[in-house]
Design an enzyme around this catalytic site. Structure first.
Site, PDB file in Angstrom:
ATOM      1  N   GLY A 203       0.959  -1.128   0.038  1.00 51.80           N
ATOM      2  CA  GLY A 203      -0.064   0.060  -0.084  1.00 51.80           C
ATOM      3  C   GLY A 203       0.922   1.078   0.042  1.00 51.80           C
ATOM      4  O   GLY A 203       2.059   1.305  -0.426  1.00 51.80           O
ATOM      5  N   GLU A 225       5.796  -3.552   0.661  1.00 54.03           N
ATOM      6  CA  GLU A 225       5.942  -3.198  -0.774  1.00 54.03           C
ATOM      7  C   GLU A 225       5.114  -2.000  -0.853  1.00 54.03           C
ATOM      8  O   GLU A 225       3.699  -1.976  -0.872  1.00 54.03           O
ATOM      9  CB  GLU A 225       5.209  -4.275  -1.644  1.00 54.03           C
ATOM     10  CG  GLU A 225       5.713  -4.120  -2.915  1.00 54.03           C
ATOM     11  CD  GLU A 225       4.629  -3.472  -3.942  1.00 54.03           C
ATOM     12  OE1 GLU A 225       4.783  -2.332  -4.250  1.00 54.03           O
ATOM     13  OE2 GLU A 225       3.584  -3.829  -4.247  1.00 54.03           O
ATOM     14  N   CYS A 259       1.661   0.859  -8.617  1.00 56.55           N
ATOM     15  CA  CYS A 259       2.538   1.218  -7.945  1.00 56.55           C
ATOM     16  C   CYS A 259       3.870   1.168  -8.990  1.00 56.55           C
ATOM     17  O   CYS A 259       4.547   2.240  -8.905  1.00 56.55           O
ATOM     18  CB  CYS A 259       2.989   0.571  -6.713  1.00 56.55           C
ATOM     19  SG  CYS A 259       3.222  -1.234  -6.676  1.00 56.55           S
TER      20      CYS A 259
END
Length: 451
Positions: A203, A225, A259
């Site tokens: 997140g 992550e 991301c």
């Protein structure tokens, strides 16, 4: 947030809600998982692999139903959701083949008559999961942890309750009792971390810092992550047309809500104008529309608040000197759509220069030369991935060593591959998922020695 509520991003309508549970639900849930984990850990790795292959088969059998729920709650294109399910099935089959060999005890020659290491489970692992890949992210964490003999408890994102519930039904329906869901809100996370043996989080960097602090307070292993602001560097000898295609695909797939997407296009003077022209041609070819429509290539954002935050970043960039080449105007009508937006001449005065941009907005940074391109690539708090486009691949490899990132891709946008480790440095987190490195994150590497 005291409920798990999903909205249809294409219409903005609430489609499902379920109440969140408080921390009182955790002791019986975790106790049951610990009992299941004790039984699971007594199976050899090959037997675990056989059980997980049943999950892969069940997941493949329900791929359409699950993908449709992901599309409904996240807003992604249906074909992107189907690809997510298919990749998740591949992940299970990959680890089912790999893990029995890599988790086998290893003899190591020392002065002892017998010595070596064994890979044993930590116990119970909590995963705090995001909304953008609600199947892939859960299984990317869970499958290697389960193969190693752990049990897993998942705290899902509040906006994806239906696809989480169906995934759990598929997993447990295939006979796997060592994965369950904790329908808790953020206030109960500290209690959950206290009750497990390790934690994984995917997140935002801000929330990641909070999770890391909680895990540290309880001395629990953690893997994070977090966000990314991946540079996409185009050098003077690059194939500009191919670079533009790759950059546009990376930036605008999944409505830019990844991301690992290319977010900062860094171009040197020799090809800047040609790249921008080719990139804008790709942008103009995008087709916004309903996620289930086969002609749609740009989906809506997942939530209204995410769209508001993205638009604020764009307005700030324009106010501080960036030149808007497309988009940047909040649309009217139903749903959480946002136009494909390109900002040229982005500088450190703009928030998008420093912050992660989670949506269909591309920033173009003009480098003075090759060395300045590398400087700009590293001038970020993030370090997840990077791309370099150049005809001189040997030179690109050399430059890649100077980039602060968990991965560098040459002549292709960054992505995850089952066979390669995935993770970042700096504010993009620590630890690795996927490949053999991900398999070892949640194990006790135990030394054995015999006189």
């Amino acid at each position: 947030m005291n409920a798990f509520t999903s909205c249809n991003p294409a219409s903005g309508e609430v489609v499902f809600t379920r109440p969140a549970l408080d921390a009182d639900c955790l002791p019986p849930l975790l106790a049951g998982l610990r009992q299941a984990q004790h039984r699971w850990s007594r199976l050899d790795t090959a037997a675990r692999a056989e059980r997980l292959l049943l999950v892969a088969d069940a997941l493949a059998a329900q791929r359409h139903a699950l993908a449709e729920l992901v599309s409904l709650e996240v807003g992604k294109l249906l074909r992107e959701c189907l690809a997510e399910i298919d990749k998740s099935v591949q992940l299970i089959r990959y680890y089912a083949e790999l893990a029995p060999r890599l988790l086998a005890p290893q003899d190591i020659a020392t002065g002892a008559s017998k010595s070596g290491v064994a890979f044993e489970p930590l116990g119970l692992v909590l995963a705090i999961m995001p909304w953008n890949y609600p199947v892939w992210q859960v299984l990317r964490f869970a499958v290697p942890a389960l193969m190693a003999g752990n049990a897993c408890v998942v705290k899902p994102a509040p906006s994806v309750p239906q696809c989480t519930a169906l995934l759990l039904e598929i997993v447990q329906g295939a006979g796997l009792e060592v994965l369950d869901v904790a329908w808790i809100n953020h206030d109960a996370v500290d209690d959950a971390i206290r009750g497990v043996d390790a934690v994984a989080f995917t997140g935002s960097t801000g929330t990641g810092r909070q999770i890391a602090a909680m895990a540290g307070r309880h001395l629990k292993k953690s893997v994070l992550e977090l966000g990314g602001s991946n540079p996409f560097i185009v050098l003077a000898d690059a194939d500009v047309e191919t670079a533009a295609q790759e950059a546009a695909h990376s930036r605008f797939r999944d409505a830019g809500q990844s991301c690992n997407a290319a977010k900062r296009m860094i171009v040197v003077p020799e090809v800047a104008d040609a790249f921008i022209d080719a990139f804008m041609a790709q942008v103009r070819a995008l087709v916004p529309g309903h996620p289930a429509d086969a002609v749609t290539t740009l989906a809506p954002l997942t939530r209204a608040d995410l769209r508001e935050a993205l638009h604020a970043q764009v307005l700030d960039a324009v106010h501080n000197g960036a030149r808007r080449l497309s988009g940047g105007v909040m649309p009217h009508g139903a749903g959480f759509y946002y136009p494909a937006t390109v900002l040229d001449e982005v500088t450190p005065a703009c928030r998008v220069y420093h912050e992660e941009v989670f949506g269909p907005v591309a920033s173009i940074l003009r480098a003075r030369d090759e060395a300045d391109a590398i400087r700009l690539a590293n001038d970020t708090p993030f370090g997840l991935g990077a791309t370099i486009f150049s005809a001189d691949t040997e030179r690109a490899w050399q430059l890649g060593r100077d980039i602060e990132a968990g991965a560098v891709f040459i002549n292709r946008y960054t992505s995850s591959d089952l066979r390669l480790p995935f993770g970042g440095v700096k504010a993009s987190g620590y630890g690795r998922e996927l490949s053999e490195f991900g398999l070892y994150e949640f194990v006790n590497v135990k030394t054995y020695w015999q006189k």
